[in-house]
Design a protein around this motif. Structure first.
Motif: not given
Length: 151
Positions: A117-125
C-alpha cells in the motif's frame, strides 16, 4: 520503466506541428531481460486501454451523456504505463517520500497496488485517506481533464 502503445516513430513534421504530445509517441525501447517483459506489457497495455474505454463510456453515462459522447477525444489516446516500486518509508531510512501530493493531469489513471500500500487520497475536508489495497482490483483516479470536461 515506462511504456506506451507500440507505434511508429512520428514524423518530424507531425512532432513539430501543433501536437506536442506527438513527441511522447513512437516505438518502445525494450530491455533485453527479462524476455517475457515485452509480451506481458503489451498484453497489459491492451487490456488497460480496453478497460479505460469502458470506464470512459460509463463516465459519459454518469454525466447524462450518450455512452460514446467522449469517444472522439480518444481516437488516438496517449496510453502509458509505469512500472515502479516505492519502498515503504521505514525501508528508505532517509525520510524521503516516494511521490508527493499531486493531481493527475490526464483523463484517468488506473493503479495496481501491491500489498504494502501507501497510496492515499485527499478528501473534501483536507484529510488523507489510505487507499487500502484490495486483491484483484485497480484504483481508478479521475484526472484534471475530467474536471475540465465535466465543469
Amino acid at each position: 520503466l515506462e511504456f506506451g502503445r507500440e507505434e511508429a516513430r512520428p514524423s518530424i513534421a507531425r512532432a513539430e506541428g501543433g501536437m506536442l504530445h506527438s513527441r511522447l509517441r513512437g516505438p518502445n525501447q525494450w530491455p533485453a531481460e527479462p524476455p517475457s517483459l515485452k509480451p506481458l506489457m503489451l498484453r497489459w497495455l491492451q487490456e488497460m486501454e480496453e478497460l479505460s474505454r469502458r470506464l470512459t463510456q460509463a463516465l459519459s453515462l454518469s454525466l447524462g451523456l450518450e455512452a460514446t459522447a467522449l469517444d472522439h477525444y480518444f481516437r488516438e489516446p496517449h496510453v502509458q504505463a509505469k512500472l515502479v516500486h516505492y519502498p515503504p518509508p521505514q525501508d528508505r531510512g532517509d525520510g524521503s517520500l516516494g511521490v508527493g501530493a499531486h493531481c493527475d493531469s490526464g483523463f484517468l489513471t488506473l493503479l495496481w497496488q501491491d500489498a504494502s500500500g501507501g497510496l492515499e487520497f485527499l478528501d473534501a475536508h483536507g484529510r488523507w485517506i489510505p487507499a487500502t489495497p484490495q486483491a484483484a482490483s485497480l484504483v481508478c483516479n479521475l484526472g484534471e481533464v475530467v474536471q475540465l470536461l465535466s465543469a
